[in-house]
Design a protein around this motif. Structure first.
Motif, PDB file in Angstrom:
ATOM      1  N   TRP A 123       2.022   6.610  -7.060  1.00 20.50           N
ATOM      2  CA  TRP A 123       0.940   7.443  -7.588  1.00 20.50           C
ATOM      3  C   TRP A 123       1.259   8.928  -7.429  1.00 20.50           C
ATOM      4  O   TRP A 123       1.098   9.718  -8.358  1.00 20.50           O
ATOM      5  N   GLU A 148       0.832  -1.207   0.000  1.00 19.18           N
ATOM      6  CA  GLU A 148       0.000   0.000   0.000  1.00 19.18           C
ATOM      7  C   GLU A 148       0.865   1.255   0.000  1.00 19.18           C
ATOM      8  O   GLU A 148       0.584   2.228  -0.710  1.00 19.18           O
ATOM      9  N   LYS A 149       1.937   1.232   0.792  1.00 17.62           N
ATOM     10  CA  LYS A 149       2.841   2.378   0.825  1.00 17.62           C
ATOM     11  C   LYS A 149       3.482   2.617  -0.541  1.00 17.62           C
ATOM     12  O   LYS A 149       3.601   3.762  -1.000  1.00 17.62           O
ATOM     13  N   LEU A 171      -9.106   5.419  -1.384  1.00 14.98           N
ATOM     14  CA  LEU A 171      -8.723   4.604  -0.239  1.00 14.98           C
ATOM     15  C   LEU A 171      -9.817   4.530   0.818  1.00 14.98           C
ATOM     16  O   LEU A 171      -9.993   3.508   1.490  1.00 14.98           O
ATOM     17  N   VAL A 230      -1.274   9.401   3.449  1.00 11.70           N
ATOM     18  CA  VAL A 230      -1.213  10.308   2.297  1.00 11.70           C
ATOM     19  C   VAL A 230      -0.572  11.627   2.707  1.00 11.70           C
ATOM     20  O   VAL A 230       0.229  12.204   1.962  1.00 11.70           O
ATOM     21  N   TYR A 273       3.259  11.110   2.879  1.00  5.54           N
ATOM     22  CA  TYR A 273       3.897  10.991   1.567  1.00  5.54           C
ATOM     23  C   TYR A 273       3.848  12.319   0.822  1.00  5.54           C
ATOM     24  O   TYR A 273       4.790  12.672   0.106  1.00  5.54           O
ATOM     25  N   LEU A 310      -6.600   9.893  -4.677  1.00  3.13           N
ATOM     26  CA  LEU A 310      -6.110   8.700  -3.983  1.00  3.13           C
ATOM     27  C   LEU A 310      -6.810   8.532  -2.645  1.00  3.13           C
ATOM     28  O   LEU A 310      -7.245   7.428  -2.283  1.00  3.13           O
ATOM     29  N   ILE A 370       0.984   4.238  -2.968  1.00  4.42           N
ATOM     30  CA  ILE A 370       0.804   5.665  -2.697  1.00  4.42           C
ATOM     31  C   ILE A 370       1.997   6.458  -3.229  1.00  4.42           C
ATOM     32  O   ILE A 370       1.843   7.481  -3.907  1.00  4.42           O
ATOM     33  N   SER A 424      -5.339   6.022   6.375  1.00  3.75           N
ATOM     34  CA  SER A 424      -5.193   6.535   5.003  1.00  3.75           C
ATOM     35  C   SER A 424      -4.850   8.016   4.991  1.00  3.75           C
ATOM     36  O   SER A 424      -3.964   8.462   4.243  1.00  3.75           O
TER      37      SER A 424
END
Length: 332
Positions: A96, A89-90, A117, A322, A325, A113, A93, A318
């Protein structure tokens, strides 16, 4: 297990089952699904105590109960540590968001995103330019009378403005170099023409330098209305049954972006959850909002808006992921 600890576990079970099934939860279902080592009668007594405390209520004449806003708050407060996402999942992200080409694109991608999620409406606030520091300036001559100033901030934003002066390529390069040497890493309020070392320049070039710095200061201190990126509004239509009235008040609150900006400004925690009546705007009285800070401390927030019946654990994981990141990408 003490009775108060068991009641908290019963509340957690009710929230989890109700989020998953959308159906009121009864004592028998709790006993069967969650492995309590007590009778259904004991769980019914616990549910009665929770109802008396305002944490659950009975929406219909059925035996099932659903959480109240206070119940959701008690549940969220038990989430002492948000579990990290899986490595896959990381990576998804990161891939993307790193594909973005500029500031606008990365915020749009972050919103899409986050909506994907969480299956909720995602909201991403643009960083406030006045808090941004300059990363790089470039001057480009485009005609005999005009040049373009391109400013990149430490948030990743790219701004450009016309400058009504004619510059040769050599002059544009020289002025850009002097400005970068003086102002890289500084905010708009720290920019002034007097700070640039231009004593050795001819009068004409000194005037050009002053004109360019004035435009740069305007760019870096522009108090333009704060903007939001929204994604996943259609997700609300799929959760219409979760609102006692209609989704119209929530949609109107989303349309009035000042409501969300005010809400973002009111929450101080890095990761914050406001539930139902905790939201000061009436339009969000049946909604929950999960937000997190991204960028340098206090820069901006992003988050999700949805019904109070939401998967809070997934939403918090989530939103935080996000945000982190996004911070990493904009700071690189």
């Amino acid at each position: 297990m003490r009775s108060d600890e068991r009641r908290l576990r019963v509340l957690q079970a009710i929230v989890e089952d109700y989020v998953y099934t959308r159906e009121p939860v009864g004592s028998k279902a709790i006993a069967e699904r969650h492995g309590f080592d007590v009778s259904s009668a004991t769980i019914r007594n616990d549910m009665a105590a929770l109802e008396e405390g305002g944490l659950i209520h009975q929406p219909h004449t059925s035996a099932g109960r659903v959480p109240t806003d206070r119940g959701y708050r008690a549940f969220v407060d038990t989430i002492s540590q948000v579990k990290p996402m899986s490595s896959a999942e990381k990576k998804a992200i990161e891939t993307w968001l790193e594909g973005a080409i500029d500031m606008d694109d990365v915020l749009i991608r972050a919103g899409r995103l986050l909506a994907q999620l969480t299956k909720q409406v995602a909201v991403v606030q643009y960083p406030n330019r006045q808090r941004n520091a300059l990363r790089h300036v470039e001057l480009v001559s485009i005609s005999d009378h005009h040049s373009i100033l391109i400013a990149i901030t430490d948030s990743g934003a790219v701004e450009q403005r016309n400058v009504d002066i004619a510059l040769s390529d050599e002059q544009a390069t020289a002025i850009s170099s002097r400005i970068n040497a003086t102002y890289t890493g500084r905010t708009g309020i720290e920019i002034s023409a007097e700070a640039v070392d231009s004593e050795n320049l001819p009068p004409l070039e000194r005037a050009m330098m002053g004109a360019v710095v004035t435009v740069l200061k305007d760019v870096m201190t522009d108090e333009a209305e704060e903007r939001l990126v929204m994604a996943g509004t259609a997700n609300l239509a799929r959760t219409n049954v979760d609102f006692a009235r209609t989704i119209t008040p929530v949609l109107e609150a989303l349309e009035e972006q000042v409501v969300l900006l005010r809400l973002f400004a009111d929450v101080g925690d890095e990761l914050a959850v406001t539930i139902g009546e905790e939201n000061k705007d009436d339009g969000l009285s049946e909604a929950s909002v999960v937000t997190s800070v991204y960028g340098k401390p206090g820069k901006a927030r992003l988050g999700i808006v949805g019904p109070t019946r939401m998967d809070y654990v997934n939403a918090m994981v989530s939103v935080r992921a996000v945000a982190r990141y996004l911070t990493r990408i904009l700071g690189s």
